[in-house]
Design an enzyme around this catalytic site. Sequence first.
Site, PDB file in Angstrom:
ATOM      1  N   GLY A 230       0.809  -1.214   0.000  1.00  0.00           N
ATOM      2  CA  GLY A 230       0.000   0.000   0.000  1.00  0.00           C
ATOM      3  C   GLY A 230       0.840   1.260   0.000  1.00  0.00           C
ATOM      4  O   GLY A 230       0.767   2.089  -0.906  1.00  0.00           O
ATOM      5  N   ASP A 231       1.652   1.429   1.034  1.00  0.00           N
ATOM      6  CA  ASP A 231       2.430   2.656   1.180  1.00  0.00           C
ATOM      7  C   ASP A 231       3.401   2.873   0.027  1.00  0.00           C
ATOM      8  O   ASP A 231       3.479   3.975  -0.530  1.00  0.00           O
ATOM      9  CB  ASP A 231       3.229   2.624   2.485  1.00  0.00           C
ATOM     10  CG  ASP A 231       2.390   3.010   3.698  1.00  0.00           C
ATOM     11  OD1 ASP A 231       1.308   3.579   3.516  1.00  0.00           O
ATOM     12  OD2 ASP A 231       2.834   2.740   4.822  1.00  0.00           O
ATOM     13  N   PHE A 232       4.139   1.842  -0.318  1.00  0.00           N
ATOM     14  CA  PHE A 232       5.265   2.052  -1.228  1.00  0.00           C
ATOM     15  C   PHE A 232       4.958   1.712  -2.688  1.00  0.00           C
ATOM     16  O   PHE A 232       5.259   2.499  -3.574  1.00  0.00           O
ATOM     17  CB  PHE A 232       6.472   1.277  -0.720  1.00  0.00           C
ATOM     18  CG  PHE A 232       6.950   1.788   0.611  1.00  0.00           C
ATOM     19  CD1 PHE A 232       7.573   3.018   0.702  1.00  0.00           C
ATOM     20  CD2 PHE A 232       6.730   1.074   1.766  1.00  0.00           C
ATOM     21  CE1 PHE A 232       7.985   3.532   1.925  1.00  0.00           C
ATOM     22  CE2 PHE A 232       7.137   1.568   2.991  1.00  0.00           C
ATOM     23  CZ  PHE A 232       7.771   2.789   3.075  1.00  0.00           C
TER      24      PHE A 232
END
Length: 380
Positions: free
Chosen positions: A156-158
């Site tokens: 998700g984040d990266f």
Amino acid sequence: MASIKPPLTGIRVLELAGLAPGPFAGLLLADYGASVLRIDRPSAVSMDSLTRRKTSISLDLRDRQSREIFLRLLTNTDVLIDPFRPGVLERLGLSPTEVLLKHNPRLIVARMTGFRRDGKYKDMAGHDINYIAVSGVLSMLGRAGDKPYAPGNILGDFAGGGAMCFLGILLALMARTSTGQGQVVEANMVDGSAYLATFPRLATRTGAWDQPRGENLLDSGCPYYDTYETKDRGQYFAVGALEPQFYAALLRGLDLDADKLPAREDRSNWPVLRDIFTQRFKAKTRAEWEAVFDGTDACATPVLTHAELEAAGYEQRPAVHLSRTPSHPIKAEEGGWTGGGLEPGEGGVETLRSWMGWEAGRHFQVRDDGALILMDRAKL
């Protein structure tokens, strides 16, 4: 004080301080030559480790004089990375369309959010696990019969967040070469993660990925596409022998007779094959299996940890190599493995001198909380 590396691409980036996806987009730009200046809050204590090749200044965007420095910087900036929840810039009087793009029509404002900017979750807080949950991707991750599991915050984040935001910035820079105009790039981790899952989503219509979680070819359901513990407990081998010739090489390495094994094409045989492979891999250590499979086409490799790679002096390299574009390779001592650390205000004075020709004590001064404020507007 961090040293300033000349921007090889000539791209100047202001990165509003955040965590994970926004800083990762800035890191990708910095690693390929952009000059990235992080804007920290006054008296901030940064937990960000994605800081190599960046510098920092502190600005109080609620203060008129500090905000004036920010707006003047924007006139000489190519990209602004906004990691805040929807509405934060607007409440500061810094609406991208009404204010920022009017100060610099060539500016690219990259806005990175978790949830979409519309819909039922838009005003809610969340983290990586929540974003991939509502994207549909989390439901695909996990062993058969077990609950879904989140793969850290990588997806998700990266991948769905920072990397997709970076892609949007590049597309906007490409568009600017023909239009001469900047624009607002809106990225969010829900759509980014869902887009990354395009293949398995489409594969559900072809029968290639139509079983429950953990029972498909590539999601740990298949015995010849899985990981196995070796004799030295806690060590593992990864197997990806999908093609028949690779599967044959795997069986040779495991010293198994293909004629005496159940047919792999029949899914009902998968549990039996998994048990056989499980017991066979536990007969040797990981190093012994490496000696067996290295140099073969069995698609069998050790599962290495970051600590092992770092100890072995493994060099982390840039994500892609550009043959005709100068770039500095990422070196371990520059934070490739151990991460970086950028204190608020570190290196920023040199960046202001490089970008704007400003000098401390003449054009700006530093408040007790570290925030920069304008001195004599006429001198700017």
